[in-house]
Enzyme design. Sequence first.
Site, mmCIF file in Angstrom:
data_model
loop_
_atom_site.group_PDB
_atom_site.id
_atom_site.type_symbol
_atom_site.label_atom_id
_atom_site.label_comp_id
_atom_site.label_asym_id
_atom_site.label_seq_id
_atom_site.Cartn_x
_atom_site.Cartn_y
_atom_site.Cartn_z
ATOM 1 N N SER A 1 28.628 62.094 34.403
ATOM 2 C CA SER A 1 28.889 60.800 33.758
ATOM 3 C C SER A 1 29.591 59.837 34.711
ATOM 4 C CB SER A 1 29.797 60.984 32.531
ATOM 5 O OG SER A 1 29.262 61.929 31.647
HETATM 6 N N1 SAH Z 1 30.333 66.296 31.366
HETATM 7 C C1 SAH Z 1 29.355 66.460 32.414
HETATM 8 C C2 SAH Z 1 28.153 65.598 32.131
HETATM 9 C C3 SAH Z 1 26.926 66.412 32.177
HETATM 10 S S1 SAH Z 1 25.459 65.684 31.491
HETATM 11 C C4 SAH Z 1 29.970 66.250 33.780
HETATM 12 O O1 SAH Z 1 31.150 65.902 33.862
HETATM 13 O O2 SAH Z 1 29.276 66.472 34.769
HETATM 14 C C5 SAH Z 1 25.278 66.591 29.985
HETATM 15 C C6 SAH Z 1 25.083 68.080 30.109
HETATM 16 O O3 SAH Z 1 24.834 68.577 28.799
HETATM 17 C C7 SAH Z 1 23.915 68.543 30.962
HETATM 18 O O4 SAH Z 1 24.385 69.346 31.994
HETATM 19 C C8 SAH Z 1 23.043 69.355 29.982
HETATM 20 O O5 SAH Z 1 22.444 70.501 30.557
HETATM 21 C C9 SAH Z 1 24.059 69.734 28.919
HETATM 22 N N2 SAH Z 1 23.524 70.105 27.606
HETATM 23 C C10 SAH Z 1 22.506 69.539 26.917
HETATM 24 N N3 SAH Z 1 22.336 70.175 25.743
HETATM 25 C C11 SAH Z 1 23.276 71.158 25.683
HETATM 26 C C12 SAH Z 1 23.601 72.162 24.724
HETATM 27 N N4 SAH Z 1 22.956 72.271 23.575
HETATM 28 N N5 SAH Z 1 24.631 72.991 25.000
HETATM 29 C C13 SAH Z 1 25.318 72.907 26.166
HETATM 30 N N6 SAH Z 1 25.039 71.983 27.116
HETATM 31 C C14 SAH Z 1 24.039 71.126 26.874
#
Ligand code: SAH
Length: 227
Positions: free
Chosen positions: A72
């Site tokens: 993000s």
């Molecule tokens: N907070 C993260 C942002 C990652 S983007 C950071 O600081 O880097 C969102 C993430 O959510 C992705 O890595 C994706 O794989 C994950 N995601 C999507 N659906 C999910 C689920 N049902 N359970 C766990 N993770 C999930």
Amino acid sequence: MFKISVKFMKSRFNRYEERKRMVERLKEELNISDRVFRAMLKVPRHLFVPPQYSREAYSDYPLPIGYGQTISAPHMVAIMCDLLDVLPGHKVLEIGGGSGYHAAVVAELVGKNGKVVMVERIPELAERAKNTLEALGYDNVKVVVRDGSGGYEEEAPYDRIYVTAAAPEVPEPLLKQLKPGGKMVIPVGDAIQELYVIEKDWSGRIRKKKWGGVRFVPLVGKYGFRF
Ligand code: SAH
């Protein structure tokens, strides 16, 4: 967090000056709290992004982390941390751990008496996040690989829950796993998404407020989108 000396923190290798400029800009533009400012000043974002994006790590936008996912933008992390009002000692659940960067910022906020449970569904991302967090000494973060759309019952209830992927609607299990008096921040929607701030009062009643429009990757899973 606890293993990093002040000398290392401020060394050129740690890119302290670049990070300071970034968080000072966020403070000016968004009026973020001092606590979130200090937490973000400590976390080396450049170590959470793939090497080819390292140069851009202190720019305020999302960056690819592989597998079609993104870390993000720093302003979004700051806004979500302030909306969530994370306090020292809290137990916090993150769904969508990705690179582990947001979890590290929250780990700074909860401190050594608190705990962050980070859930990520893509094993390779979870593994990379775990390694980065461990190398930096964040021993108050637990990394779990699974579909987190149903939360993580094993460690419930939580003082705070935040989701960094957009859900079709607020997953019922997450509401259940929130403590009375607890707060949750979650993006909801598909093409058009809104960030919801949810509070559970002491009698267990749920109140939802909309903060505004956002853009996240989809939450994929049982209580998310099904692809
Ligand atoms: N907070 C993260 C942002 C990652 S983007 C950071 O600081 O880097 C969102 C993430 O959510 C992705 O890595 C994706 O794989 C994950 N995601 C999507 N659906 C999910 C689920 N049902 N359970 C766990 N993770 C999930």
